[in-house]
Design a protein around this motif. Structure first.
Motif, PDB file in Angstrom:
ATOM      1  N   UNK A   1     -95.088  15.546 -20.697  1.00 28.13           N
ATOM      2  CA  UNK A   1     -94.577  16.882 -20.810  1.00 28.13           C
ATOM      3  C   UNK A   1     -95.656  17.819 -21.129  1.00 28.13           C
ATOM      4  N   UNK A   2     -96.638  17.292 -21.809  1.00 29.49           N
ATOM      5  CA  UNK A   2     -97.893  18.114 -22.438  1.00 29.49           C
ATOM      6  C   UNK A   2     -98.599  18.096 -21.584  1.00 29.49           C
TER       7      UNK A   2
ATOM      8  N   UNK B   1     -98.610  11.456 -42.488  1.00 31.29           N
ATOM      9  CA  UNK B   1     -97.558  12.320 -41.975  1.00 31.29           C
ATOM     10  C   UNK B   1     -96.497  12.254 -43.029  1.00 31.29           C
TER      11      UNK B   1
ATOM     12  N   UNK C   1     -88.699   8.579 -41.740  1.00 33.29           N
ATOM     13  CA  UNK C   1     -89.227   8.337 -40.322  1.00 33.29           C
ATOM     14  C   UNK C   1     -90.707   7.996 -40.441  1.00 33.29           C
ATOM     15  N   UNK C   2     -91.645   8.911 -40.902  1.00 31.92           N
ATOM     16  CA  UNK C   2     -92.871   8.742 -41.414  1.00 31.92           C
ATOM     17  C   UNK C   2     -93.132   7.384 -42.139  1.00 31.92           C
TER      18      UNK C   2
ATOM     19  N   UNK D   1     -92.805   4.309 -40.697  1.00 34.57           N
ATOM     20  CA  UNK D   1     -93.786   4.111 -39.370  1.00 34.57           C
ATOM     21  C   UNK D   1     -94.950   3.696 -40.233  1.00 34.57           C
TER      22      UNK D   1
ATOM     23  N   UNK E   1     -96.827   9.527 -33.681  1.00 35.62           N
ATOM     24  CA  UNK E   1     -95.840   8.710 -34.116  1.00 35.62           C
ATOM     25  C   UNK E   1     -95.544   7.722 -33.267  1.00 35.62           C
TER      26      UNK E   1
ATOM     27  N   UNK F   1    -100.691  19.545 -35.627  1.00 35.11           N
ATOM     28  CA  UNK F   1     -99.485  19.092 -35.731  1.00 35.11           C
ATOM     29  C   UNK F   1     -98.347  19.136 -34.653  1.00 35.11           C
ATOM     30  N   UNK F   2     -98.685  19.987 -33.543  1.00 34.91           N
ATOM     31  CA  UNK F   2     -97.819  19.830 -32.152  1.00 34.91           C
ATOM     32  C   UNK F   2     -97.857  18.438 -31.688  1.00 34.91           C
TER      33      UNK F   2
ATOM     34  N   UNK G   1     -96.614   3.827 -33.141  1.00 35.30           N
ATOM     35  CA  UNK G   1     -95.470   2.685 -33.268  1.00 35.30           C
ATOM     36  C   UNK G   1     -95.763   1.702 -32.029  1.00 35.30           C
TER      37      UNK G   1
ATOM     38  N   UNK H   1     -93.270  11.601 -23.255  1.00 32.43           N
ATOM     39  CA  UNK H   1     -93.654  12.540 -24.157  1.00 32.43           C
ATOM     40  C   UNK H   1     -95.093  13.320 -23.804  1.00 32.43           C
TER      41      UNK H   1
ATOM     42  N   UNK I   1     -97.864  15.792 -33.827  1.00 35.34           N
ATOM     43  CA  UNK I   1     -97.455  14.560 -34.515  1.00 35.34           C
ATOM     44  C   UNK I   1     -96.385  13.588 -33.786  1.00 35.34           C
ATOM     45  N   UNK I   2     -95.166  14.164 -33.089  1.00 33.29           N
ATOM     46  CA  UNK I   2     -94.385  13.212 -32.409  1.00 33.29           C
ATOM     47  C   UNK I   2     -95.166  12.313 -31.794  1.00 33.29           C
TER      48      UNK I   2
ATOM     49  N   UNK J   1     -87.406   6.121 -32.336  1.00 35.98           N
ATOM     50  CA  UNK J   1     -88.514   5.412 -33.186  1.00 35.98           C
ATOM     51  C   UNK J   1     -88.237   4.437 -34.213  1.00 35.98           C
TER      52      UNK J   1
ATOM     53  N   UNK K   1     -85.019  11.244 -29.848  1.00 34.13           N
ATOM     54  CA  UNK K   1     -86.364  10.621 -30.162  1.00 34.13           C
ATOM     55  C   UNK K   1     -86.394   9.922 -31.597  1.00 34.13           C
TER      56      UNK K   1
ATOM     57  N   UNK L   1     -91.891  20.600 -31.194  1.00 35.21           N
ATOM     58  CA  UNK L   1     -92.951  20.526 -30.294  1.00 35.21           C
ATOM     59  C   UNK L   1     -92.655  20.013 -28.948  1.00 35.21           C
ATOM     60  N   UNK L   2     -92.127  18.606 -29.202  1.00 35.84           N
ATOM     61  CA  UNK L   2     -92.017  17.947 -28.059  1.00 35.84           C
ATOM     62  C   UNK L   2     -90.701  18.389 -27.049  1.00 35.84           C
TER      63      UNK L   2
ATOM     64  N   UNK M   1     -88.001  14.673 -37.030  1.00 32.52           N
ATOM     65  CA  UNK M   1     -89.220  13.724 -37.161  1.00 32.52           C
ATOM     66  C   UNK M   1     -90.319  14.695 -36.911  1.00 32.52           C
ATOM     67  N   UNK M   2     -91.763  14.430 -37.501  1.00 32.17           N
ATOM     68  CA  UNK M   2     -92.898  15.186 -37.388  1.00 32.17           C
ATOM     69  C   UNK M   2     -93.085  15.611 -35.758  1.00 32.17           C
ATOM     70  N   UNK M   3     -93.247  17.138 -35.621  1.00 29.72           N
ATOM     71  CA  UNK M   3     -93.509  17.513 -34.397  1.00 29.72           C
ATOM     72  C   UNK M   3     -92.429  17.228 -33.302  1.00 29.72           C
ATOM     73  N   UNK M   4     -90.937  17.145 -33.715  1.00 28.37           N
ATOM     74  CA  UNK M   4     -90.036  17.083 -33.076  1.00 28.37           C
ATOM     75  C   UNK M   4     -89.755  18.288 -32.122  1.00 28.37           C
TER      76      UNK M   4
END
Lengths: 447, 100
Positions: free
Chosen positions: B87-88, A238, A201-202, A205, B33, B26-27, B37, B84, B29-30, A85, A81, A339-340, A334-337
């Motif tokens: 998934x949530x 971010x 990355x942030x 962005x 982005x 924060x969860x 983007x 993404x 944040x991806x 991005x 990811x 969590x994804x 990356x931020x929140x990576x």
């Protein structure tokens, strides 16, 4: 008519984008938020197609981009990811640069907005390409020792040429500015190491947002300015959060030194490391009441998120263990990576906690299962003021009764630091591939 | 619209962005982005504007490439965000069935 309608349409579309970002406040409304911005973007494209002078040409270009964009976005793995991005950011940057180049070619020379948008655009482009190459593993060499004054020097020359351009605008000046900005993008990102990647990355962005805003100033378009401001702020916040999570300032990341810490007495401590087997780990987990799992980038590399979900499922359902996941803000690239990735494996987000929410709970946990994480658990950040990561908030895993660390070897993390956690009395190392080790634990637990 | 009016619009939007983004968990944040983007592909407006005025062929070639690149940014960004966020969303359904 389009003169009066245009601002109203811009206003409507901006509302869609604002509501879309607002929707990301809660996971529940997050899915809707993407739909909102897709509607906003479709309206934009539709309106542009109606009002432009060469609809066919524009439509061809859009469809071409659509095919490439959708193909790429459906192909990539979730682990990749960050670099995807980065590439998309690069596309936006290059596009902004081309637009400003065209503006200059059309002898729109007297405005300062144009070179500034060109600078940000080409900087975003070259920076993103290097970030992509680094994340993809194409550039492995560490350019950390590249002269730090070089960036500053290029930056100052760039500023001077910009002033020169403002006084005497011409095409040569524009070219020189572009080349300098391209160079700056290269040298800044080349020097930045893997651990600082979430910041880069942030930042890119944020740059892509500022691009849109400056182009908005060039062609006098409110929608571009509004959207650009939103994205620019979002990227900047971010970057700020990421910097804070690593206790770095943005200036030291961009222009500063990467401090190299000499390992002191780690050598003779190596034989004090306790190693365990997955079977032992499984036995202890079975009898635990509360387990906190700490994933890091190593987990992503080993693609261990799915087996981690099986582990948490079997512990919760069969052994009635309280399983929680702890995620450090800079875990991943990356931020929140993280969590994804956990979401990809269907781990419920109710079980996933951020650093501030869970850090007090380690003392009441029986087991902390650290998988592929290193620097974010390093106690040196608290104890050693000479260390590169001193002051960075860490997850207090060592407060748990037992800590299992899954790792390939004792090698340092991205900062290259030794981690005293590995030598602690309550730490048991499980050496090997994150996925294989976890799979063995799951297998034992199943019987 | 003159420069000062544009600056007002820019600053006020920045304030809106500031308050919204600090509220985001924060969860997410991806996804933030990748959605932002995708939205930054709005620059396509500028690219189309270039094509609109194209007097020379060089400018129209560059404009065409710019539109294509921005379009890649838009559709790639939305594609990734969609995957993404799915998934949530997906997970919520699973949890509901478990409770039943």
């Amino acid at each position: 008519m389009s003169e009066t309608l245009n601002p109203l349409i811009n206003l409507g579309i901006s509302c869609f984008f604002i509501l879309s970002l607002r929707g990301l406040t809660f996971p529940r409304s997050a899915y809707r938020s993407n739909l909102l911005s897709m509607i906003g973007m479709s309206l934009t494209l539709l309106w542009m197609l109606i009002t432009c002078t060469h609809p066919f040409l524009v439509l061809c270009a859009i469809i071409l981009g659509m095919i490439i964009g959708i193909f790429v976005s459906q192909k990539v793995k979730m682990t990749d990811l960050p670099q995807t991005v980065a590439v998309l950011n690069g596309c936006g940057g290059l596009s902004a640069f081309l637009i400003s180049t065209c503006a200059v070619l059309e002898e729109n020379l007297d405005i300062l907005d144009t070179p500034i948008s060109a600078v940000i655009g080409i900087f975003t482009f070259s920076g993103s390409i290097i970030a992509f190459a680094k994340l993809q593993g194409l550039i492995k060499k560490n350019f950390g020792n590249l002269n730090q004054l070089l960036n500053l020097l290029i930056f100052i020359i760039l500023l001077l040429t910009l002033i020169e351009y403002a006084l005497h605008p011409d095409i040569q000046g524009f070219l020189i500015i572009s080349v300098l900005a391209l160079l700056l993008g290269l040298t800044v990102t080349l020097r930045i190491g893997g651990a600082d990647m979430p910041i880069v990355i942030s930042l890119l962005n944020a740059c892509s947002g500022l691009d849109s805003a400056t182009i908005g100033f060039v062609i006098n378009n409110q929608l571009l300015i509004i959207t650009g401001a939103l994205i620019g702020v979002s990227g900047s916040i971010l970057s700020f959060i990421m910097c804070k999570a690593m206790n770095r300032s943005l200036l030291t990341v961009l222009f500063g030194t990467t401090s190299t810490h000499t390992e002191t007495d780690s050598y003779d401590r190596k034989h004090l490391v306790k190693t365990g087997t997955p079977t032992e780990a499984a036995f202890m987990m079975e009898n635990a009441r509360k387990i906190i799992i700490v994933p890091g980038y190593g987990m992503a590399v080993a693609q261990a998120q799915h087996i981690l979900r099986q582990l948490s499922d079997i512990l919760i359902n069969k052994y009635k263990v309280d399983v929680k996941f702890a995620i450090h803000p800079v875990a991943g690239r990356m931020p929140g990576h993280m969590n994804v990735l956990l979401a990809e494996a269907d781990i419920p987000y109710e079980n996933v906690f951020s650093l501030t929410d869970i850090n007090n709970e380690f003392s009441s946990a029986d087991i902390a299962y650290v998988i592929g994480a290193n620097d974010i658990t390093n106690p040196l950040a608290k104890t050693d003021s000479s260390s590169a990561i001193f002051g960075m908030p860490i997850l207090n895993v060592s407060q748990a009764k037992t800590v299992f660390v899954v790792k390939r070897s004792l090698a340092g993390g991205y900062t290259g630091l030794d981690n005293p956690l590995f030598y602690a009395d309550n730490t048991i190392m499980l050496f090997g591939d994150a996925q294989k080790i976890t799979a063995e634990i799951v297998k034992t637990l199943e019987h | 619209m003159n420069f000062s009016e544009e600056l007002i619009v820019f600053i006020l939007s920045a304030f809106i962005g500031y308050y919204i983004v600090w509220g985001i968990t924060p969860s997410l944040h991806a996804p933030l982005m990748s959605v932002s983007n995708a939205i930054s592909g709005i620059i396509i407006i500028g690219a189309i504007a270039v094509l609109n005025t194209s007097p020379s062929s060089l400018v129209s070639y560059l404009g065409f490439i710019a539109v294509t690149l921005a379009s890649i940014n838009i559709f790639g960004g939305f594609g990734i965000s969609q995957r993404m966020l799915q998934m949530f969303k997906h997970k919520k359904n699973i949890r509901v069935t478990k409770n039943e």
